[in-house]
Design a protein around this motif. Sequence first.
Motif, short mmCIF file in Angstrom:
data_model
loop_
_atom_site.label_atom_id
_atom_site.label_comp_id
_atom_site.label_asym_id
_atom_site.label_seq_id
_atom_site.Cartn_x
_atom_site.Cartn_y
_atom_site.Cartn_z
N VAL A 102 4.02 -0.66 3.68
CA VAL A 102 3.40 0.60 3.30
C VAL A 102 4.50 1.57 2.89
O VAL A 102 5.51 1.71 3.57
CB VAL A 102 2.58 1.21 4.46
N PRO B 210 -9.56 -1.41 3.72
CA PRO B 210 -8.83 -1.60 2.46
C PRO B 210 -8.68 -3.05 2.05
O PRO B 210 -8.39 -3.34 0.89
CB PRO B 210 -7.46 -0.95 2.74
N CYS C 91 -7.11 0.72 -5.76
CA CYS C 91 -6.10 -0.29 -6.05
C CYS C 91 -5.72 -0.13 -7.52
O CYS C 91 -6.60 -0.05 -8.38
CB CYS C 91 -6.66 -1.69 -5.79
N VAL D 88 -2.43 -0.81 -3.25
CA VAL D 88 -3.45 0.12 -2.76
C VAL D 88 -2.83 1.51 -2.58
O VAL D 88 -1.68 1.62 -2.15
CB VAL D 88 -4.04 -0.38 -1.43
N LEU E 254 -4.46 -0.21 7.95
CA LEU E 254 -3.75 -1.09 7.02
C LEU E 254 -3.15 -2.29 7.75
O LEU E 254 -3.22 -3.43 7.26
CB LEU E 254 -2.67 -0.30 6.30
N ALA F 270 0.84 -1.19 0.00
CA ALA F 270 0.00 0.00 0.00
C ALA F 270 0.87 1.24 0.00
O ALA F 270 2.05 1.21 0.39
CB ALA F 270 -0.92 0.01 1.22
#
Length: 223
Positions: free
Chosen positions: A49, A115, A166, A103, A41, A3
């Motif tokens: 991330v 998410p 996404c 994402v 997340l 993400a």
Amino acid sequence: MNAMILAAGRGERMRPLSDHCPKPLLSVGGRTLLDWHLARLAASGFERVVINTAWLGDAIRDHVARHAPEGLEVRLSDEGDRALETAGGIVRALPLLGSDPFVVINGDVWSDFDPAMLPTRPEGLGHLVLVDNPEHHPDGDFRFDGYAVVSEGGDAPRYTFAGIACYRPELFAGVLPGVAPLAPILHRACERRQLTGHHHAGQWCDVGTPARLATLDARLSRR
């Protein structure tokens, strides 16, 4: 799935609050916007991330070093003194995001959207989360034509892009390094019916001004 949180912007509409604090580190409901995103997340099973930084990027770096959730790998994509806008920031971070779909979440939104509900292998080049139009954006951005997301034509109601999506890396093929906005890329993909999406009927807020920040903070603090 990896993400990315978009956190590099100057936050002009949030001034003077953003003069000395990057917008994603402003607090609502007892935690920063960035911490809300990272916690959600991590709870949804994401392991890596990427956060892009520019304006007051050192403050974000220091905050993440102290407060990132355990078990979540956080990488920073530094854009220097000038933010590269949304698509430019994503393109710069692609080496950190890998070759699979990923994402992307705007750092200046708040939502109860999970998410993990986004498809790991979206049809076409991406999948967008759309929400009901807020008062400050009554005309919306996109409409649905079946499962596809389109920007023009038809009589279906228009919805607002939530800043949650996404994307496949191929969406950014041909985008040169440097400053580049995302909206034209999404609209071109819509014209080719290469984007899908769904409507999120839950809570969502574009925390773009001090007034909206204060309203959201009051609402979350009452929970």
